[in-house]
Design an enzyme around this catalytic site. Structure first.
Site, mmCIF file in Angstrom:
data_model
loop_
_atom_site.group_PDB
_atom_site.id
_atom_site.type_symbol
_atom_site.label_atom_id
_atom_site.label_comp_id
_atom_site.label_asym_id
_atom_site.label_seq_id
_atom_site.Cartn_x
_atom_site.Cartn_y
_atom_site.Cartn_z
ATOM 1 N N LYS A 236 2.453 -7.656 -1.300
ATOM 2 C CA LYS A 236 1.871 -6.714 -2.259
ATOM 3 C C LYS A 236 0.612 -6.030 -1.723
ATOM 4 O O LYS A 236 -0.370 -5.837 -2.435
ATOM 5 C CB LYS A 236 1.562 -7.417 -3.581
ATOM 6 C CG LYS A 236 2.682 -8.271 -4.138
ATOM 7 C CD LYS A 236 4.019 -7.544 -4.153
ATOM 8 C CE LYS A 236 4.042 -6.343 -5.060
ATOM 9 N NZ LYS A 236 5.347 -5.639 -5.045
ATOM 10 N N HIS A 290 7.638 -13.380 5.179
ATOM 11 C CA HIS A 290 6.184 -13.148 5.115
ATOM 12 C C HIS A 290 5.430 -14.236 5.899
ATOM 13 O O HIS A 290 4.588 -14.970 5.363
ATOM 14 C CB HIS A 290 5.693 -13.122 3.669
ATOM 15 C CG HIS A 290 6.155 -11.920 2.898
ATOM 16 N ND1 HIS A 290 5.618 -10.672 3.088
ATOM 17 C CD2 HIS A 290 7.111 -11.788 1.950
ATOM 18 C CE1 HIS A 290 6.223 -9.807 2.275
ATOM 19 N NE2 HIS A 290 7.148 -10.459 1.576
ATOM 20 N N TYR A 488 -1.172 6.765 -3.185
ATOM 21 C CA TYR A 488 -0.684 6.527 -4.542
ATOM 22 C C TYR A 488 -1.751 5.749 -5.305
ATOM 23 O O TYR A 488 -1.949 4.551 -5.083
ATOM 24 C CB TYR A 488 0.624 5.732 -4.514
ATOM 25 C CG TYR A 488 1.768 6.464 -3.860
ATOM 26 C CD1 TYR A 488 2.447 7.474 -4.528
ATOM 27 C CD2 TYR A 488 2.171 6.144 -2.560
ATOM 28 C CE1 TYR A 488 3.493 8.157 -3.925
ATOM 29 C CE2 TYR A 488 3.220 6.828 -1.949
ATOM 30 C CZ TYR A 488 3.870 7.821 -2.644
ATOM 31 O OH TYR A 488 4.902 8.499 -2.048
#
Length: 638
Positions: A236, A290, A488
């Protein structure tokens, strides 16, 4: 043949109305009825009705069109008499229909006349209203007419000048391209072009003191050789978007092959079947889902060298049963040594960081939707952690639908301080065994290790600074992106509304990440400013070299022209003077002086270069030996 009596009467002039008679009504229905009664009371009613004039308010031309074309004065014309026998021969029914049609025509013409007069009256009243309005608005301009002729000419000249200026301005900057025509130019200041993506000032006050080697990041990445970029993807942080940029948005001699429906792309070196990128979209999760710094530094060399199973083998320390006895044996120098494999390949680690609060909320929303990351291995020191060392926060298959309070209450939640844990060397603190050292000491070691590894990385970017991340990556690896990055500001984490109390609690749970992000942001922005200043200095140096080169060429042409002039004068003097030795001595002296000046200027320039090198500044010689002579002559000339 004798004509009938009705035809004889038709030749007689029709009776004219008396002048003093009262005006007849203008109503078409009543007028036509009275006229019909008078015509019926006389013999030859059809001829009388035809010879009678039109009713008042109805045009004579309109009445005559539906019937035969009749002249305006029937008494003086024989056309009406010629038409009378024809109407007399018609039947009563036809004559009645002719009367009905005439009455209808009279009504239509009257209505049109009334409509025309009404519109004319409305226009006249509107004209008066507009005139009154304009007189009130432009009343002060009426005094212009009382001015003398010179004032009128001056006013006319000013008006024409204003119109000419407006036309020229429209041609010079049409539309809204000219900022002088915008109202914002007068109401608000010009925006800073160096404004950051998060609306903070790009020129900040640094908190940490970094050396030149820490700020200067320029990797001599050889994509055709053995160099490899390793992407450490933290959950994230926008790593998925950045990973797609690496495989789809870089200008390469041999671009990555990305097929539709496949998650991985083939990124081979030019002319070889070897990959230059170790990431999720090129090699997949080869070291586990990850994988963190500890896993990658021990796994990537093994995978590259073809030893994929070595990362899961127990080490010698595990065989002895004491995995934590040498927890501090791995120093930063030993970690740095693992950035190269046995085959001599250089590994350049990169990563992306994000604001801890936003990243924590984004991970919570992701877990709410069913994400578990069960495929993560968490291999440290050759083995994965046990269930006692790393308990689970949920009992079911996933943690979907969990509220934020429950997500924060779990003490084993790996979302807490995730960025510090994934960037530090966990072998320094005994991996996931919390009983090796006190918690305070453990946190300090992890934070220092994460800062050290982050500073030594070839590159790291920040999610909140997409354009600066792109700029630093291009300058570091000398690789350009095809399309620019997009910032964004609206994400799933930004849509979560939390109060100040919850935000403070999240910051407390991620206090190590908060300190690491502050350190990383300061280092990132200092590197950006350092690289920008270096680019400006390089551009200024190139401009100065171009100017010096042009001046040298100009001076060279000047010297050549002077030398040609002197040679011509010497030839003339030799023809005139009897002593040629004097002229030869003069030319020799001139050439010796010129050579001496050139050598002095070149020696001065060499002294300057040596002084700058001793001071530690970088100097790049891009001019040739002939150009150096020109530059030296220019310096002497100046």
């Amino acid at each position: 043949m004798a004509l009938p009596a009705s035809a004889v009467r038709a030749f007689e002039p029709p009776p004219q109305p008396e002048r003093e008679a009262p005006a007849r009504t203008t109503c078409p229905r009543r007028h036509s009825r009275v006229e019909a009664e008078l015509a019926a009371s006389r013999p030859g009613s059809v001829a009388a009705s035809v010879g009678a004039g039109p009713p008042r308010g109805v045009s004579d031309e309109f009445n005559s069109r539906p019937l035969l074309e009749k002249p305006r004065k029937a008494s003086s014309s024989l056309a009406g008499a010629a038409c009378a026998p024809l109407f007399a021969l018609l039947s009563r029914r036809r004559r009645r229909r002719m009367h009905v049609l005439r009455r209808r025509w009279d009504l239509g013409s009257l209505c049109r006349a009334l409509l025309t007069r009404g519109l004319a009256a409305l226009g006249h009243s509107l004209k008066h209203v507009l005139c009154s309005i304009f007189s009130k608005i432009f009343g002060p301009l009426a005094s212009v007419g009382n001015m003398d002729e010179k004032s009128n000419k001056l006013l006319l000249a000013l008006v024409m000048l204003f119109l000419f200026a407006v036309i020229v301005l429209q041609y010079v900057c049409p539309g809204t391209e000219c900022q002088l025509l915008r109202l914002q130019a007068f109401s608000s200041p010009v925006p800073d072009p160096y404004r950051s993506e998060d609306e903070s000032s790009a020129r900040f006050v640094p908190r940490y003191n970094f050396t030149r080697s820490d700020l200067l990041r320029k990797v001599d990445f050889d994509i055709k050789g053995d160099d490899l970029i390793v992407f450490l993807h933290i959950q994230k942080t926008g790593g998925t978007t950045f990973g797609r940029h690496l495989v789809r948005n870089i200008q390469l001699e041999q671009p990555c092959e990305c097929r539709v429906g496949q998650k991985k792309c083939t990124c081979h070196r030019p002319g070889k079947r070897e990959t230059w990128l170790f990431s999720r979209f090129s090699t997949g999760w080869s070291c586990g889902l990850h994988a963190d710094w500890t896993e990658l530094t021990s796994c990537v060399p093994s995978v590259v060298d073809g030893k994929r199973d070595s990362r899961l083998r127990p080490s010698s320390k595990d065989k002895r049963g004491s995995p934590n006895t040498n927890a501090g044996a791995n120093s930063p120098s030993s970690t740095k040594a693992r950035n190269t494999s046995k085959s001599g390949k250089n590994f350049h680690y990169i990563t992306i960081l994000r604001d801890p609060v936003s990243r924590y909320l984004s991970e919570w929303r992701h877990v709410q939707r069913g994400a578990t990351w069960k495929a993560s291995l968490h291999v440290c020191d050759g083995r994965p952690p046990t269930s006692e060392e790393l308990p689970s926060c949920y009992t079911g298959d996933d943690w979907s639908g969990c509220p934020l309070k429950e997500f924060m209450d779990c003490p084993y939640n790996l979302a807490n301080n995730r960025q510090v844990r994934m960037l530090s060397d966990l072998t320094l603190v005994g991996c996931y065994n919390l009983s090796v050292m006190p918690e305070k000491q453990r946190n300090k070691v992890l934070l220092e290790s994460a800062k050290s590894n982050l500073k030594r990385m070839a590159f790291f970017g920040l999610t909140e600074f997409q354009r600066k991340t792109q700029y630093l990556f291009e300058k570091t690896f000398n690789m350009n992106f095809i399309s620019p990055f997009t910032q964004y500001n609206t994400t799933r984490a930004s849509s979560v509304e939390i109060n100040e109390e919850i935000q403070k609690r999240i910051e407390g749970l991620n206090f190590l990440d908060m300190e690491l992000y502050s350190y990383a942001k300061d280092l990132f922005l200092q590197r950006y400013q350092f690289m920008r200043q270096k680019d400006h200095q390089e551009a200024r140096r190139k401009r100065q070299e171009q100017r010096r080169f042009l001046k040298g060429r100009l001076l060279q042409t000047h010297f050549l022209s002077q030398g040609q002039g002197q040679s011509q004068n010497q030839n003339q003097n030799q023809s005139q003077n009897a002593n040629p030795n004097a002229n030869q001595n003069l030319t020799q002296n001139l050439t010796q002086n010129l050579v001496q000046n050139l050598t002095q200027s070149s020696s001065q320039k060499e002294n300057r270069k040596s002084a700058k090198q001793n001071a530690g500044k970088e100097q790049n010689d891009s001019t040739s030996s002939g150009t150096n002579d020109y530059i030296g002559s220019v310096e002497k000339w100046r």
